[in-house]
Design a protein around this motif. Structure first.
Motif, mmCIF file in Angstrom:
data_model
loop_
_atom_site.group_PDB
_atom_site.id
_atom_site.type_symbol
_atom_site.label_atom_id
_atom_site.label_comp_id
_atom_site.label_asym_id
_atom_site.label_seq_id
_atom_site.Cartn_x
_atom_site.Cartn_y
_atom_site.Cartn_z
ATOM 1 N N LEU A 283 2.040 -11.214 19.678
ATOM 2 C CA LEU A 283 2.070 -12.158 18.563
ATOM 3 C C LEU A 283 0.703 -12.384 17.918
ATOM 4 C CD1 LEU A 283 4.013 -13.878 16.929
ATOM 5 C CD2 LEU A 283 3.579 -15.763 18.492
ATOM 6 N N PRO A 284 -0.403 -12.558 18.683
ATOM 7 C CA PRO A 284 -1.713 -12.731 18.020
ATOM 8 C C PRO A 284 -2.110 -11.530 17.158
ATOM 9 C CG PRO A 284 -1.863 -13.404 20.306
ATOM 10 C CD PRO A 284 -0.525 -12.774 20.123
ATOM 11 N N LYS A 285 -1.818 -10.322 17.608
ATOM 12 C CA LYS A 285 -2.127 -9.122 16.835
ATOM 13 C C LYS A 285 -1.310 -9.087 15.546
ATOM 14 C CE LYS A 285 -3.518 -4.782 16.314
ATOM 15 N NZ LYS A 285 -4.410 -4.659 15.208
ATOM 16 N N VAL A 286 -0.030 -9.444 15.601
ATOM 17 C CA VAL A 286 0.824 -9.469 14.421
ATOM 18 C C VAL A 286 0.315 -10.510 13.425
ATOM 19 C CG1 VAL A 286 3.156 -10.009 13.601
ATOM 20 C CG2 VAL A 286 2.853 -8.591 15.630
ATOM 21 N N ILE A 287 -0.076 -11.686 13.896
ATOM 22 C CA ILE A 287 -0.599 -12.737 13.015
ATOM 23 C C ILE A 287 -1.875 -12.265 12.328
ATOM 24 C CG2 ILE A 287 -1.613 -15.058 12.975
ATOM 25 C CD1 ILE A 287 0.396 -15.836 15.152
ATOM 26 N N GLN A 288 -2.769 -11.578 13.069
ATOM 27 C CA GLN A 288 -3.997 -11.044 12.468
ATOM 28 C C GLN A 288 -3.679 -10.008 11.395
ATOM 29 O OE1 GLN A 288 -6.297 -9.506 15.697
ATOM 30 N NE2 GLN A 288 -7.171 -11.511 16.243
ATOM 31 N N ASP A 289 -2.707 -9.147 11.661
ATOM 32 C CA ASP A 289 -2.326 -8.127 10.675
ATOM 33 C C ASP A 289 -1.745 -8.756 9.407
ATOM 34 O OD1 ASP A 289 -3.193 -6.144 12.384
ATOM 35 O OD2 ASP A 289 -1.180 -5.694 13.166
ATOM 36 N N VAL A 290 -0.923 -9.761 9.581
ATOM 37 C CA VAL A 290 -0.316 -10.430 8.430
ATOM 38 C C VAL A 290 -1.380 -11.143 7.604
ATOM 39 C CG1 VAL A 290 1.229 -12.319 7.755
ATOM 40 C CG2 VAL A 290 1.981 -10.654 9.447
ATOM 41 N N THR A 291 -2.294 -11.859 8.250
ATOM 42 C CA THR A 291 -3.345 -12.568 7.496
ATOM 43 C C THR A 291 -4.271 -11.577 6.796
ATOM 44 O OG1 THR A 291 -4.697 -12.756 9.512
ATOM 45 C CG2 THR A 291 -3.312 -14.637 8.930
ATOM 46 N N ARG A 292 -4.565 -10.446 7.435
ATOM 47 C CA ARG A 292 -5.404 -9.425 6.815
ATOM 48 C C ARG A 292 -4.710 -8.837 5.584
ATOM 49 N NH1 ARG A 292 -5.838 -5.481 10.732
ATOM 50 N NH2 ARG A 292 -6.980 -7.024 11.942
ATOM 51 N N THR A 293 -3.404 -8.601 5.681
ATOM 52 C CA THR A 293 -2.648 -8.074 4.552
ATOM 53 C C THR A 293 -2.615 -9.072 3.393
ATOM 54 O OG1 THR A 293 -1.262 -6.834 6.099
ATOM 55 C CG2 THR A 293 -0.425 -7.127 3.856
ATOM 56 N N ILE A 294 -2.399 -10.343 3.695
ATOM 57 C CA ILE A 294 -2.392 -11.378 2.650
ATOM 58 C C ILE A 294 -3.752 -11.461 1.985
ATOM 59 C CG2 ILE A 294 -2.215 -13.873 2.250
ATOM 60 C CD1 ILE A 294 -0.009 -13.935 4.377
ATOM 61 N N ARG A 295 -4.808 -11.395 2.771
ATOM 62 C CA ARG A 295 -6.170 -11.442 2.227
ATOM 63 C C ARG A 295 -6.428 -10.254 1.293
ATOM 64 N NH1 ARG A 295 -9.160 -11.370 6.822
ATOM 65 N NH2 ARG A 295 -8.526 -13.513 7.222
ATOM 66 N N LYS A 296 -5.972 -9.059 1.683
ATOM 67 C CA LYS A 296 -6.163 -7.870 0.841
ATOM 68 C C LYS A 296 -5.367 -7.986 -0.468
ATOM 69 C CE LYS A 296 -7.386 -4.484 4.329
ATOM 70 N NZ LYS A 296 -7.037 -3.217 4.977
ATOM 71 N N ILE A 297 -4.166 -8.515 -0.382
ATOM 72 C CA ILE A 297 -3.357 -8.691 -1.591
ATOM 73 C C ILE A 297 -4.038 -9.666 -2.543
ATOM 74 C CG2 ILE A 297 -1.171 -9.638 -2.451
ATOM 75 C CD1 ILE A 297 0.158 -8.434 0.047
ATOM 76 N N ARG A 298 -4.584 -10.751 -2.007
ATOM 77 C CA ARG A 298 -5.296 -11.724 -2.851
ATOM 78 C C ARG A 298 -6.538 -11.096 -3.489
ATOM 79 N NH1 ARG A 298 -5.076 -17.253 0.746
ATOM 80 N NH2 ARG A 298 -2.878 -17.707 0.358
#
Length: 151
Positions: free
Chosen positions: A26-41
């Protein structure tokens, strides 16, 4: 972003995430999701900057939120150049409605007093005029009106 998610829904999402991904992933998935959101922004901000630079210096105060029709109209109506604020402030809806009510009440009082003075002036009780629409019924020999669109 998540203004419409309640506490029970948030707890449900967390429990489902733990069940689907497991507590160790779960921590790895949360990091991946936040990184993806940051890149989209970052991508959207760079695209906005590119569009602003292509439009030129006359559009330096251009905001993409202005493309929303509600925001555009609100911004145009608040513009002082048109003089709409004076018109809006000069129009008092409560005052206008009070004047109309007084006029209607004054006419009703006149109509009822004149109806009371003349006995054959009105056929409805209380001197009021019947404003309801009543369908005209055809006579026995008359046919009802033909509606070509209904057939």
């Amino acid at each position: 972003m998540f203004n419409d998610i309640g506490p029970l829904e948030l707890v449900t999402i967390i429990v489902l995430a733990v069940l689907v991904f497991g507590p160790d992933k779960l921590p790895k998935v949360i990091q991946d999701v936040t990184r993806t959101i940051r890149k989209i922004r970052e991508f959207s901000e760079s695209a906005k900057q590119d569009i602003r630079s292509e439009l030129g210096p006359e559009f330096k105060d251009f905001e993409f939120e202005d493309l929303n029709p509600k925001t555009f109209i609100r911004k145009q109506l608040d513009n002082d150049d048109l003089g709409l604020k004076e018109i809006r402030n000069g129009f008092d809806l409560k005052k206008e409605m009070a004047e109309v009510t007084d006029a209607v009440n004054g006419r009703e009082a006149e109509a009822s007093s004149s109806a009371a003075s003349s006995s054959s002036a009105s056929s409805s009780p209380g001197g009021r005029i019947d404003m309801t629409k009543k369908p005209e019924e055809p006579g026995q020999d008359e046919r009802p009106p033909f509606d070509a669109d209904a057939t």
